[in-house]
Design an enzyme around this catalytic site. Structure first.
Site, PDB file in Angstrom:
ATOM      1  N   ASP A 110     -80.365 -34.250  34.274  1.00 35.75           N
ATOM      2  CA  ASP A 110     -78.951 -33.944  34.419  1.00 35.75           C
ATOM      3  C   ASP A 110     -78.296 -33.813  33.042  1.00 35.75           C
ATOM      4  O   ASP A 110     -78.550 -34.622  32.142  1.00 35.75           O
ATOM      5  CB  ASP A 110     -78.278 -35.073  35.217  1.00 35.75           C
ATOM      6  N   GLU A 148     -81.147 -29.322  33.131  1.00 35.61           N
ATOM      7  CA  GLU A 148     -79.852 -28.718  33.415  1.00 35.61           C
ATOM      8  C   GLU A 148     -79.258 -28.419  32.035  1.00 35.61           C
ATOM      9  O   GLU A 148     -78.807 -29.341  31.343  1.00 35.61           O
ATOM     10  CB  GLU A 148     -78.947 -29.675  34.193  1.00 35.61           C
TER      11      GLU A 148
END
Length: 719
Positions: free
Chosen positions: A347, A383
């Site tokens: 993330d 990401e």
């Protein structure tokens, strides 16, 4: 029972609480602490049984060994040191702290002002609070590492053979009609036979789980009767989320992994190492802040009282610090080595690459991963952005990382929506987003292609809503993305209109088949294959209810069978999933690997590429596929038509004169073989796929191509 540290203590390399078979070794990192106390608790975590200063310090590692205690021991830490927020120090021994290396967590955090190191509500964060936080705090549990992994093997499937399915443990299982009630919302429910059967029939090779490391429900969410559904507020990087366990046994997570592996499905974890649940300097003191705030977090270079935030959550983990990086690497190795995880999706991964606040492609974190003999061999997905300056880095990560590609999502949605000037963008996405990824000898599998993700509209909502509808989140619909490249196709939300529903169904087929025909690695979001809707909510992070859960009533939607066929078609054609980028040059075998065509059968030229009104594009794909003992040719001709009905001249390419139509999203049955004329009708708003046609005639025993005129007898329905 009395507890004491053994005089025969020895320095173990592991941090955390490690059971040795005869006792437990405790070790924790802190540079600026003056004393670290180990607190032992009753099994339910409510009664403190002992408070013992760790007797040994070597470098910045505090440790001690207690003989005779083992698995099931409940513990936490209290740390003494300076309380000097202006210098970045926030030590407060009144606050019980969770071990960052705790492998199981007991209890439920109860939000109370005592959890804060300062006098919340009565002063600013420079004040000091002396209330004991232990009654409200979760604790760590010493774990027994034993588990029967007999027969379990790492799959390590090549990227070219991967089809990823992003899913949420609760969202996937809460309403499935065949998952037992007692297992819904749990790891055991996630690996239950109905779920595994659904995934295997769909053709999924890897499941990517939204955060399952221990996370908290934000205080403001609970106060508004909401919940941290997605889980992007990690507090324990080594422990599974307790609410997903049907009991207290961490072995349930291992059981899930083993069952997925037995079904041939890899398990990828979505991990959040860019920040923690402690928030900004005005957040609670639960673990890292109280252990060593100045080491664990990036602090503002202008005023160390404040955290430096590139994540939008209030804090940024200081991965550039060697001991913080060690914690992240130890965590990753634990999940791979002990739990048998197959890969990770990071993330806000740009934050992990920041050194001196700037993103560094060759920085320490990436270098550590790349040289690690364990981690460099698993699936690594970034990401590739954060909210800090210079944080958007799509295409900027080093091998072996793959990256979520939001450009694929936006450009493919925009093309099928009919936006002007998107033919060139579509071509780039089909070819693997070459501008972003075809450099530094990166693989053509570098792009993780997605149509939707947990964050944003579902596929069904992409064709059903023009605007977001996040009112249930309690933020006056101000949260979530406003530019979704979506189209309600005539009515906002659900409708009884046969015409609109038919157009939406075709748009979904176009989007899904485009995904499966593109170079890169496809990712499907759980529920998209069964027309799951979130009612237009594109930020369901706090909706642990029917809004966020998958609606399994769509199991009878014809789109599910279409998705199965689309995945199978991709797997049957290696040319769609190449390791190296296809080029427009003639290869050593004299064949053109990829070329782009206008409807008249001619090559795309500058005028066509610059034509903002052009909404149809043809592409030929050709590759010699080498196997261990054979070689075969794999050729396809694809037509993407976001405009009206179009007669498309099928060109002669790589010696192929005649084609057959093998897929057509505008047909009543999308995957049927039909002979095609050199001039083929491609219906408006559809994808048509052609392959070489070879037939034997009764006059010739040799295999040869044969051409026959063909037209559909009637126009296919619009569904």
């Amino acid at each position: 029972m009395s507890f004491s540290f053994s005089e025969l203590d020895f320095m173990k390399p592991e941090l955390g609480a490690e059971y040795t078979g005869a006792g437990t070794h405790f070790a924790v990192f802190s540079t600026h602490a003056e004393q670290v106390e180990l607190c032992l608790y009753s099994e339910d975590g409510k009664t403190e049984l002992a408070r013992l200063p760790l007797p040994k310090r070597e470098g910045d590692i505090w440790s001690g060994y207690i003989a005779g205690i083992g698995p099931g021991t409940v513990y936490g830490y209290r740390v003494h040191g300076p309380y000097d927020p202006r210098a970045g120090h926030r030590f407060n021994p009144n606050k019980l702290l969770l071990d960052p290396y705790a492998k199981q967590i007991v209890g439920e955090l109860k939000w109370d002002d005592a959890l804060y190191g300062y006098k919340i509500g009565k002063g600013d964060d420079l004040s000091f609070d002396d209330r004991d936080s232990a009654p409200f705090m979760v604790k760590g549990v010493v774990q027994d590492p034993d588990f029967d992994w007999d027969g379990d093997k790492a799959i390590r499937r090549p990227w070219t053979e991967s089809v990823i399915y992003e899913a949420h443990v609760r969202g996937m299982t809460m309403t499935h009609p065949d998952v037992p009630d007692k297992l819904r919302g749990t790891f055991l429910g996630m690996c239950s036979d109905p779920i595994i059967d659904h995934l295997t029939r769909l053709g999924i090779s890897a499941i990517e789980l939204l955060p399952i490391q221990y996370f908290l429900d934000d205080r403001y969410l609970l106060e508004n009767n909401l919940r941290n559904y997605w889980g992007y507020q990690t507090l324990g990087f080594f422990a599974p989320q307790a609410r997903y366990l049907s009991g207290r046994r961490v072995t349930e997570f291992k059981t899930m992994v083993k069952k997925f592996h037995a079904a041939g499905i890899e398990v990828i974890m979505d991990v959040v190492y860019n920040h923690t649940a402690e928030g900004s300097e005005r957040g609670p003191t639960l673990s890292f802040r109280g252990l060593d705030n100045a080491s664990y977090y990036i602090l503002s270079p202008d005023d160390q009282r404040h955290t430096f935030d590139t994540t939008g959550t209030g804090n940024t983990l200081n991965v550039a610090h060697p001991m913080v990086m060690r914690m992240v690497l130890d965590s990753l190795r634990y999940w791979v080595g002990v739990i048998h995880i197959d890969g990770f999706r990071f993330d806000l991964a740009s934050t992990l690459g920041r050194q001196d606040l700037e993103f560094a492609r060759e920085g320490g974190f990436f270098g550590a991963i790349r040289q690690d003999p364990i981690l460099s061999g698993v699936k690594l997905i970034a990401e590739p952005w954060d909210i800090g300056e210079g944080g958007y880095q799509v295409g900027g990560f080093p091998h072996p990382f793959r990256e979520w590609n939001d450009k694929f999502r936006d450009d493919v949605r925009s093309f099928w929506k009919g936006d002007a000037g998107h033919v060139a963008n579509l071509a780039s996405r089909i070819a693997g987003s070459t501008r972003q990824f075809n450099h530094s000898d990166r693989a053509a599998t570098s792009s993780i292609n997605l149509l939707s993700a947990h964050d944003g509209f579902t596929l069904m909502d992409t064709v059903s809503y023009n605007d977001k509808h996040n009112e249930a989140n309690g933020e006056d619909n101000n949260d979530g993305h406003s530019d979704n490249h979506s189209d309600n196709m005539g009515t906002e939300g659900a409708t009884d209109s046969t015409e609109i529903n038919g157009a939406r169904a075709r748009r979904r087929r176009n989007l899904m088949l485009t995904l499966m025909l593109s170079q890169g690695v496809p990712m499907i979001v759980g529920g998209d294959e069964i027309a799951n809707s979130q009612g237009g909510n594109n930020n369901a992070y706090c909706q642990d209810n029917e809004i966020g859960w998958i609606d399994w009533s769509g199991l009878n939607d014809p789109f599910l069978e279409f998705c199965r066929q689309a995945v199978a078609f991709r797997k049957a054609h290696p040319v769609l999933r190449q390791e190296r980028f296809l080029t427009g040059e003639t290869g050593e075998d004299g064949r053109i690997e990829i070329a782009w065509y206008k409807p008249d059968g001619g090559f795309m030229d500058d005028g066509a590429w610059g034509d903002g009104e052009l909404r149809v594009l043809g592409v030929s794909l050709g590759k010699s596929i080498h196997a261990a003992d054979s070689e075969k040719l794999d050729d396809l001709f694809l037509v993407f038509n976001a405009g009206g009905d179009c007669e498309f001249t099928l060109p002669s390419v790589n010696g192929i004169e005649h084609w057959q139509r093998v897929a057509d999203t505008g047909a009543e049955k999308s995957f049927e073989e039909h002979e095609a004329d050199r001039s083929a009708m491609v219906y408006g708003a559809s994808v048509a796929v052609f392959s070489p046609r070879t037939l034997k005639t009764e006059h010739d025993s040799k295999t040869q191509t044969r051409h026959r005129w063909f037209h559909f007898g009637r126009r296919p329905n619009q569904k």
